[in-house]
Design an enzyme around this catalytic site. Sequence first.
Site, PDB file in Angstrom:
ATOM      1  N   GLU A  94      20.795  51.759   0.552  1.00 18.31           N
ATOM      2  CA  GLU A  94      20.150  50.997  -0.057  1.00 18.31           C
ATOM      3  C   GLU A  94      19.686  49.639   1.080  1.00 18.31           C
ATOM      4  OE1 GLU A  94      21.825  53.701  -2.716  1.00 18.31           O
ATOM      5  OE2 GLU A  94      23.085  52.136  -1.293  1.00 18.31           O
ATOM      6  N   GLY A 126      27.612  53.437  12.353  1.00 17.50           N
ATOM      7  CA  GLY A 126      26.331  52.897  12.489  1.00 17.50           C
ATOM      8  C   GLY A 126      25.519  53.383  13.928  1.00 17.50           C
ATOM      9  N   PRO A 161      30.579  62.957  10.500  1.00 14.98           N
ATOM     10  CA  PRO A 161      31.086  62.894   9.052  1.00 14.98           C
ATOM     11  C   PRO A 161      30.650  61.582   8.400  1.00 14.98           C
ATOM     12  CG  PRO A 161      32.809  63.591  10.662  1.00 14.98           C
ATOM     13  CD  PRO A 161      31.666  62.959  11.640  1.00 14.98           C
ATOM     14  N   ARG A 162      30.367  61.993   7.363  1.00 15.54           N
ATOM     15  CA  ARG A 162      29.777  60.818   6.306  1.00 15.54           C
ATOM     16  C   ARG A 162      30.787  59.676   6.174  1.00 15.54           C
ATOM     17  NH1 ARG A 162      25.033  58.625   4.124  1.00 15.54           N
ATOM     18  NH2 ARG A 162      25.409  57.849   2.025  1.00 15.54           N
TER      19      ARG A 162
END
Length: 428
Positions: free
Chosen positions: A62, A313, A270-271
């Site tokens: 978002e 990031g 990985p998330r």
Amino acid sequence: MYLLYSALVAAVLLVGSPFWMVQMLRLGKYRAGLRERFGMVPRRVRRSRERAIWVHAVSVGEVLAVSGLVTELRAKFPGHRVVVSTTTHTGQKLARERFGEEDVFYFPIDLVTVIRPYFDVLRPELVVMAETEFWPNFLHVAHASGAKVAVVNARISDRSLPRYRRFRSLLKIVLDNVDLFLAQTEEDARRLREIGAKEERVSVSGNLKFEVRPPVHMPIVDTLRTAFVESGATPILIAGSTVENEEAILLDAFREVLGRHPRAMLLLAPRHKERFEAVAELLRDSGLRSWRRSQLDADAKLFGGVLLLDTIGELASLYELCEIALVGGSLVPRGGHNILEPALHGSAILVGPHTENFRDIIQLFARENALRVVRPESLAAAWIELIENDTVRRELGSRARTVMQAQMGATARTVTELGRLLQTAVEA
């Protein structure tokens, strides 16, 4: 209704507090921003009493989606301070980098006594919620404060729709506090009306996530590009935002790739950071050559193995390096993740069959033959086909970039509508 809801929220906090305390002590989760979440407005946010626009973006996705919107709001309304709240730690980190620490804070827990201090300090004339953040007390307090309230980039997922329908009579009361809904698609607009949004308050502005720009170029991109060239690593594959039970599938498929292309590299991201160690252990047990980004030796010969991206990031920038990008959360039933970052770089995109969280984006790309949907058992074959057919792979990536470019304009439409709404607040 609001009293009953508040009592329920308080009860959940009370009952769940032992679990959250354990999570804080063991994993450090929820500790960041705890005071802010409970209504302690940080000193850095108290710096002025100018008029404000409050934008809420839950997490990284978002924040990326509203980045252009925040920039445009600041440019178009210089007399207003634009502040941004997030819910997650990763979203907070990115928001502070993009918008400045003095204008970013954690979203308060949905209790009136916790929310009001922020309205007393910020005095927003416009509150903008990204996607489907329908917090009853927050929206009620925002409306009661005199602020205009908008939900932008609004979407109602297949998974959420049945639940919203079930509670439509109560949800309608909550949605009456919202002055404007800007939906991603006509289907989302229809669903918003179906669950209780007033007809005249709903319109379509497009998907802000199509306006995502890549982050500032990171040194790691050049470092890895040089390392891959020097070691002769090719092809470069990325599996981004993977979730539990996906990595084993990916490693099995990658073994087959290595059988035909022994210098291939897989960048595995990985998330969630709390899974980094578990995935590192899986790699150790797999027998494949592997490296960890956080422990990468400058002299490492990177080819024929897996590089675990155990950092936060960097993934968005690293898509620039790959020939083929698989976007995770889709090989198992987790709803999938955003494909737009690899599309921006013109990568050939693969997703699994579980992509309902990004239903409209996936359908759009699929209609334009700008991605491939694969099942776990066909992943290796899909990788190998695209590796060995340069024309097909490049055309797939080119179409993905073209689809991205064709969808631009949502930010401009959203800013225009928010400007009209803000004008009504000023005139009131």
